[in-house]
Design an enzyme around this catalytic site. Sequence first.
Site, PDB file in Angstrom:
ATOM      1  N   CYS A   1       0.812  -1.222   0.000  1.00  0.00           N
ATOM      2  CA  CYS A   1       0.000   0.000   0.000  1.00  0.00           C
ATOM      3  C   CYS A   1       0.843   1.269   0.000  1.00  0.00           C
ATOM      4  O   CYS A   1       0.336   2.348  -0.302  1.00  0.00           O
ATOM      5  CB  CYS A   1      -0.929   0.025   1.207  1.00  0.00           C
ATOM      6  SG  CYS A   1      -1.952  -1.443   1.377  1.00  0.00           S
TER       7      CYS A   1
ATOM      8  N   HIS B   1      -9.543   1.908  -2.479  1.00  0.00           N
ATOM      9  CA  HIS B   1      -8.121   1.734  -2.163  1.00  0.00           C
ATOM     10  C   HIS B   1      -7.438   0.833  -3.189  1.00  0.00           C
ATOM     11  O   HIS B   1      -7.111  -0.313  -2.903  1.00  0.00           O
ATOM     12  CB  HIS B   1      -7.995   1.156  -0.750  1.00  0.00           C
ATOM     13  CG  HIS B   1      -6.607   0.897  -0.281  1.00  0.00           C
ATOM     14  ND1 HIS B   1      -5.493   1.488  -0.836  1.00  0.00           N
ATOM     15  CD2 HIS B   1      -6.138   0.094   0.724  1.00  0.00           C
ATOM     16  CE1 HIS B   1      -4.406   1.062  -0.201  1.00  0.00           C
ATOM     17  NE2 HIS B   1      -4.769   0.216   0.742  1.00  0.00           N
TER      18      HIS B   1
ATOM     19  N   CYS C   1      -0.324   2.901   6.256  1.00  0.00           N
ATOM     20  CA  CYS C   1       0.225   1.646   6.751  1.00  0.00           C
ATOM     21  C   CYS C   1       0.458   0.742   5.545  1.00  0.00           C
ATOM     22  O   CYS C   1      -0.110   0.956   4.475  1.00  0.00           O
ATOM     23  CB  CYS C   1      -0.728   0.971   7.733  1.00  0.00           C
ATOM     24  SG  CYS C   1      -2.325   0.515   7.017  1.00  0.00           S
TER      25      CYS C   1
END
Length: 393
Positions: free
Chosen positions: A88, A349, A379
């Site tokens: 991510c 996302h 994160c």
Amino acid sequence: MTTSVIVTGARTPIGKLMGSLKDFSASDLGAITIAAALKKANVAPSIVQYVIIGQVLTAGAGQMPARQAAVAAGIGWDVPALTINKMCLSGLDAIALADQLIRAGEFDVVVAGGQESMTKAPHLLMDSRSGYKYGDVTIVDHLAYDGLHDVFTNQPMGALTEQRNDVEKFTRQEQDEFAARSHQKAAAAWKDGVFADEVVPVSIPQSKGDSLQFTEDEGIRANTSAESLAGLKPAFRCGGTITPGSASQISDGAATVVVMNKEKAQQLGLTWLVEIGAHGVVAGPDSTLQSQPANAIKKAVDREGISVEQLDVVEINEAFAAVALASARELGIAPELVNVNGGAIAVGHPLGMSGARITLHVALELARRGSGYGVAALCGAGGQGDALILRAV
């Protein structure tokens, strides 16, 4: 000392899993935003010296997805490209690396960002090359296995986050309230034209007639409330507190920024959104996610020589509501001040894109305000965190 600036950038609207962008590869989407960002910046592709793009799900995407996107966007064959996979964190790390390379004197003009088609992630037949002598075989979902499954504890990242919630003690209601606010803020931002400066429409060919223009994030539900989310079942554990409504959406999209040596931008007569400041990179002590953005922000503000209280814009990627809530609490920031225009719970996302998306959004928000400090933080799988300070001066 050399300073890097973000001249401008662009992103696609974010599509839902199997949604409006289902027929576009990650590189297709990346090419759209690279071309749009260069056009907005009034920067010719011929002066770009390097391309850095984050992408997590690369199985079946073909060689060098970053280079595919760059060439399709009109950047020359003589310009090298790098694909980054830091889960991510990939899109943000691409921008941070661009800054580092510019400050090191390697380049003056770098295109950086992230791209992802979670829809296009294939299913994998593991060990098929060596063959199967007897019995059933299992097909593995590349999206789940390489994108959403914690390799260190052998469970979905949502289940890992649910376990950590036993320590953090966030209630189901707190997470539902945060998730509802994300949708409400994102819907209001679209209504008020906040996203107009960052989103470039995607033209979707139709079997008959004119192409369809895809113009807005399709995961936002303006009428979402904590009460409506309360009816959802827990996603990862019976009696758990995380539901599909308080987790980020599985999505497709891309975002790109043009990063430039400040002196080079001045020579070209260009304006810019922000200067790039300090970068905070953290990991551990395990693979949990909740504290990683806060830890990265603390490191970044310390390196920048400012305090958390001096941050005017704070974007913490909403992998889960619990992550944003935990990091906000550790930083002493009221949750409603985080992600003032909504986040990944509402807009989605796409793994490799999100870091670039929130960096671009912080840059534009600071530019609208005319001054101040902002931070983009996420994160990442494996228990890592990244944060990038931006400043408008």
